[in-house]
Design an enzyme around this catalytic site. Structure first.
Site: not given
Ligand code: ZN
Length: 280
Positions: A2-3
Site C-alpha cells: 500500500p502506498e
C-alpha cells in the site's frame, strides 16, 4: 504494497466508520509483526472513544479521548477491514477491535490482517508522537504548504543524489513511494537519474505540483474502495490506478506528441520507469 493514496483511502474509510465510537474490546490473536504487538498496551485503550483518525506518512493514527494514539502501519500486505463480530476469522487476522457507538447499526469489529507481518500496531500518546522515533525525522507531507518548490530547491543545493532517490527519502518528504516517484517525475518531465543539485527552482516547483497531482488523482480513484471499506463486507485490497509509466516498460509514452518508449532502470534497488525522450 500500500502506498500513500491507499493509506489515505483507508484513513477516510476508518474516519467515517469509527470516529466518535468507543473501543469496547480488543483481542490480539498473533503478536508477530515488525515489532511484537503489546496486548496489555492495547487493552488499556478499551473504554476510550476515537476522536479523530489521522495519518502521518503511511501511518494511521487513531486518536483517543484519553490522549492515547493507536498507530497502525500496513507494511507490505496489511489490510484493515470493518466487519461484524460473528464473521469467521482469517488465520492471518492479528488484532480485532470491537467498536460500539453512534452511527453504527449494532457493534462493528475492526480487523487487522497481515500475512507477511511487516506491519505495525503500536500504542503511543499525542504528546509522545512529536519525539517518537518513527516520526521525529520525517519531512513534511506532500500536501503540506511547507513542501514547496523553494523547500526542495534549498534542501538539494549540495546533493549529488539522483532526484528519484531524494523524492523517496522520508526525511525530505514523507510517504512518496516508488510508484508515485516515477509517475511524478514523468509528469514533471524530469529524468529520474538527474542529480538533485542540477535542478532549478522552476523545475522543483513543477515536480512539487506533479507529486500533489499524482497522489491526489490516485486518492480520487480510490473512492470506490472507500465504499467497499465502509460497507465492510470483505477485504478491500489495494486499488489499481491509472499509471502513465510505472510497470509499462517498452510501451509508448502517453505524453501527447512524444514518440518515446518507456524504459525501466534500477535505482537504489528499486525499479524506476521513465521516458528517455521527454524526461531530461
Ligand atoms: Zn515521453
Amino acid at each position: 504494497m500500500p502506498e500513500l493514496p491507499e493509506v489515505e483511502t483507508v484513513r477516510r474509510g476508518l474516519a467515517a466508520t469509527v470516529s466518535g465510537c468507543r473501543m469496547a474490546a480488543v483481542r490480539v490473536r498473533d503478536v508477530r509483526l515488525r515489532q511484537p504487538v503489546d496486548p496489555e498496551a492495547l487493552q488499556r485503550l478499551v473504554g476510550a472513544r476515537v476522536t479523530a483518525v489521522g495519518r502521518r506518512a503511511k501511518y494511521l493514527l487513531l486518536e483517543m479521548d484519553t490522549g492515547a494514539v493507536l498507530i497502525i502501519h500496513l507494511g507490505m500486505s496489511g489490510t484493515l477491514r470493518v466487519t461484524h463480530p460473528e464473521i469467521e476469522l482469517d488465520r492471518h487476522d492479528h488484532v480485532r477491535w470491537l467498536f460500539a457507538g453512534p452511527g453504527l447499526a449494532g457493534d462493528r469489529e475492526l480487523r487487522y490482517r497481515d500475512p507477511r507481518r511487516f506491519g505495525l500496531v503500536l500504542v503511543s500518546t499525542r504528546t509522545q508522537l512529536q519525539t517518537h522515533p518513527l516520526f521525529c525525522r520525517l519531512g513534511p507531507e506532500p500536501f503540506d504548504t511547507e513542501f514547496s518548490g523553494q523547500y526542495l530547491w534549498e534542501r538539494s543545493r549540495k546533493l549529488r543524489r539522483p532526484v528519484k532517490n531524494l523524492l523517496m527519502d522520508a526525511r525530505m518528504v514523507a510517504g512518496i513511494g516508488n510508484i508515485y516517484a516515477s509517475e511524478a517525475l514523468w509528469r514533471a518531465g524530469i529524468h529520474p537519474a538527474r542529480s538533485a543539485r542540477r535542478i532549478g527552482l522552476d523545475r522543483w516547483d513543477r515536480l512539487r505540483r506533479a507529486c500533489v497531482e499524482v497522489l491526489g488523482d490516485a486518492i480520487r480513484q480510490g473512492g470506490t474502495t472507500l465504499n467497499d471499506f465502509r460497507d465492510a463486507a470483505g477485504d478491500p485490497g489495494y486499488f489499481a490506478v491509472h499509471l502513465a509509466v510505472y510497470g509499462r516498460s517498452g510501451r509508448a509514452c502517453p505524453r501527447a506528441g512524444c514518440d518515446g518508449r518507456i524504459r525501466r532502470i534500477v535505482q537504489a534497488g528499486r525499479s524506476t520507469f521513465y521516458c528517455p525522450r521527454c524526461q531530461h
